[in-house]
Design a protein around this motif. Structure first.
Motif, mmCIF file in Angstrom:
data_model
loop_
_atom_site.group_PDB
_atom_site.id
_atom_site.type_symbol
_atom_site.label_atom_id
_atom_site.label_comp_id
_atom_site.label_asym_id
_atom_site.label_seq_id
_atom_site.Cartn_x
_atom_site.Cartn_y
_atom_site.Cartn_z
ATOM 1 N N ALA A 33 0.809 -1.219 0.000
ATOM 2 C CA ALA A 33 0.000 0.000 0.000
ATOM 3 C C ALA A 33 0.844 1.271 0.000
ATOM 4 N N ASP A 34 2.067 1.193 0.487
ATOM 5 C CA ASP A 34 2.942 2.355 0.632
ATOM 6 C C ASP A 34 4.052 2.298 -0.415
ATOM 7 N N PRO A 35 4.039 3.183 -1.403
ATOM 8 C CA PRO A 35 5.046 3.094 -2.463
ATOM 9 C C PRO A 35 6.490 3.218 -1.976
ATOM 10 N N ARG A 36 6.722 3.938 -0.894
ATOM 11 C CA ARG A 36 8.103 4.055 -0.396
ATOM 12 C C ARG A 36 8.582 2.719 0.183
ATOM 13 N N PRO A 45 17.325 -7.451 -5.725
ATOM 14 C CA PRO A 45 18.116 -6.570 -4.863
ATOM 15 C C PRO A 45 19.025 -5.588 -5.601
ATOM 16 N N THR A 46 19.557 -5.956 -6.735
ATOM 17 C CA THR A 46 20.469 -5.058 -7.456
ATOM 18 C C THR A 46 19.750 -4.154 -8.458
ATOM 19 N N TYR A 47 18.402 -4.218 -8.495
ATOM 20 C CA TYR A 47 17.597 -3.397 -9.394
ATOM 21 C C TYR A 47 16.536 -2.650 -8.585
ATOM 22 N N PRO A 48 16.921 -1.670 -7.781
ATOM 23 C CA PRO A 48 15.936 -0.977 -6.945
ATOM 24 C C PRO A 48 14.866 -0.283 -7.786
ATOM 25 N N ALA A 49 13.671 -0.232 -7.220
ATOM 26 C CA ALA A 49 12.530 0.373 -7.910
ATOM 27 C C ALA A 49 12.288 1.790 -7.413
ATOM 28 N N THR A 50 11.735 2.601 -8.287
ATOM 29 C CA THR A 50 11.249 3.932 -7.943
ATOM 30 C C THR A 50 9.827 4.022 -8.472
ATOM 31 N N PHE A 51 8.861 4.197 -7.572
ATOM 32 C CA PHE A 51 7.467 4.352 -7.992
ATOM 33 C C PHE A 51 7.183 5.828 -8.224
ATOM 34 N N VAL A 52 6.759 6.147 -9.418
ATOM 35 C CA VAL A 52 6.448 7.516 -9.809
ATOM 36 C C VAL A 52 4.989 7.815 -9.488
ATOM 37 N N GLU A 53 4.151 6.800 -9.631
ATOM 38 C CA GLU A 53 2.711 6.914 -9.408
ATOM 39 C C GLU A 53 2.283 5.639 -8.687
ATOM 40 N N HIS A 54 1.340 5.766 -7.730
ATOM 41 C CA HIS A 54 0.851 4.586 -7.021
ATOM 42 C C HIS A 54 -0.539 4.902 -6.458
ATOM 43 N N ASP A 55 -1.556 4.767 -7.279
ATOM 44 C CA ASP A 55 -2.939 4.995 -6.876
ATOM 45 C C ASP A 55 -3.553 3.627 -6.585
ATOM 46 N N THR A 57 -6.057 1.949 -5.710
ATOM 47 C CA THR A 57 -7.517 1.860 -5.655
ATOM 48 C C THR A 57 -7.992 1.190 -6.945
ATOM 49 N N PRO A 58 -9.171 0.556 -6.929
ATOM 50 C CA PRO A 58 -9.679 -0.021 -8.177
ATOM 51 C C PRO A 58 -9.760 1.047 -9.266
ATOM 52 N N GLY A 59 -9.202 0.741 -10.421
ATOM 53 C CA GLY A 59 -9.130 1.702 -11.521
ATOM 54 C C GLY A 59 -7.888 2.570 -11.470
ATOM 55 N N GLY A 60 -7.162 2.538 -10.369
ATOM 56 C CA GLY A 60 -5.939 3.330 -10.223
ATOM 57 C C GLY A 60 -4.776 2.703 -10.964
ATOM 58 N N ARG A 61 -3.723 3.475 -11.107
ATOM 59 C CA ARG A 61 -2.527 3.008 -11.813
ATOM 60 C C ARG A 61 -1.284 3.214 -10.956
ATOM 61 N N ALA A 62 -0.297 2.440 -11.291
ATOM 62 C CA ALA A 62 1.036 2.634 -10.724
ATOM 63 C C ALA A 62 2.013 2.603 -11.888
ATOM 64 N N THR A 63 3.020 3.443 -11.816
ATOM 65 C CA THR A 63 4.120 3.396 -12.775
ATOM 66 C C THR A 63 5.413 3.427 -11.975
ATOM 67 N N TYR A 64 6.391 2.736 -12.511
ATOM 68 C CA TYR A 64 7.662 2.627 -11.804
ATOM 69 C C TYR A 64 8.763 2.301 -12.796
ATOM 70 N N TYR A 65 9.980 2.430 -12.313
ATOM 71 C CA TYR A 65 11.118 1.929 -13.075
ATOM 72 C C TYR A 65 12.102 1.300 -12.105
ATOM 73 N N TRP A 78 1.172 -0.785 -13.647
ATOM 74 C CA TRP A 78 0.095 -1.604 -13.095
ATOM 75 C C TRP A 78 -1.212 -0.861 -13.291
ATOM 76 N N GLU A 79 -2.277 -1.617 -13.506
ATOM 77 C CA GLU A 79 -3.634 -1.088 -13.492
ATOM 78 C C GLU A 79 -4.406 -1.921 -12.476
ATOM 79 N N PHE A 80 -4.818 -1.297 -11.376
ATOM 80 C CA PHE A 80 -5.490 -2.024 -10.306
ATOM 81 C C PHE A 80 -6.935 -2.331 -10.700
ATOM 82 N N LEU A 81 -7.281 -3.600 -10.658
ATOM 83 C CA LEU A 81 -8.627 -4.041 -11.011
ATOM 84 C C LEU A 81 -9.501 -4.206 -9.773
ATOM 85 N N ALA A 82 -8.904 -4.664 -8.679
ATOM 86 C CA ALA A 82 -9.634 -4.863 -7.427
ATOM 87 C C ALA A 82 -8.654 -4.702 -6.268
ATOM 88 N N VAL A 83 -9.134 -4.118 -5.185
ATOM 89 C CA VAL A 83 -8.334 -3.955 -3.981
ATOM 90 C C VAL A 83 -9.252 -4.263 -2.790
#
Length: 161
Positions: A33-36, A45-55, A57-65, A78-83
């Motif tokens: 639930a917490d992008p941080r 472990p050697t490919y850390p992620a950075t979440f730019v967007e993390h909504d 909720t159903p219908g929400g999106r997340a983007t990361y690299y 990600w596109e959240f379908l159900a939470v």
């Protein structure tokens, strides 16, 4: 190591990873639930992620690299379908280009993550379903089992902190 089972089912086009954590379901849920917090365990472990967007909720999106040790960035969405708080969430999961737009040339999976109390902690079942055997094989060839397992295995350290 939290990962206790990995099953690939080519008939049903699924990859299922089961893990056991020595923490309550609510605490494990907080990581997703917490992008941080999610940044600390999403990706090997050697490919850390950075979440730019993390909504989350159903219908929400997340983007990361994820950033490689050499500094290369690999995007995803990600596109959240159900939470269903603390018990499960379902999302479409795909690869993204450098601008974090969906890369239509790559497979998209539908993931269902379920959490339940078990053995004094949390049992997590991560199931990814693909559209075709070719898509499943493509992500297997890319090392999804090793990458996902090593990412999930980082959760224990975060829970202990």
């Amino acid at each position: 190591m939290p990962v206790i089972d990995v099953t690939t089912d080519t008939d049903n086009l699924t990859l299922t990873i089961t893990a056991q954590f020595a923490a309550p379901v609510e605490r494990v849920w907080e990581i997703y639930a917490d992008p941080r917090q999610l940044e600390k365990i999403w990706g090997p472990p050697t490919y850390p992620a950075t979440f730019v967007e993390h909504d989350f909720t159903p219908g929400g999106r997340a983007t990361y690299y994820m950033t490689s040790p050499e500094g290369d960035k690999f995007g995803g969405w990600w596109e959240f379908l159900a939470v269903d708080p603390t018990s499960s969430f379902t999302f479409r999961d795909g690869f993204a280009d450098a601008d974090l737009n969906p890369d239509d040339s790559m497979p998209v999976g539908e993931n269902h993550y379920a959490f339940s109390a078990a053995d004094g902690g949390t049992r997590a079942v991560y199931t990814a379903t693909f559209n075709s055997a070719d898509d499943l094989q493509k992500v297997l060839d890319m090392g999804v089992v090793e990458g996902s397992s090593s990412a999930i295995n980082q959760i224990d350290e975060l829970l202990a902190a």
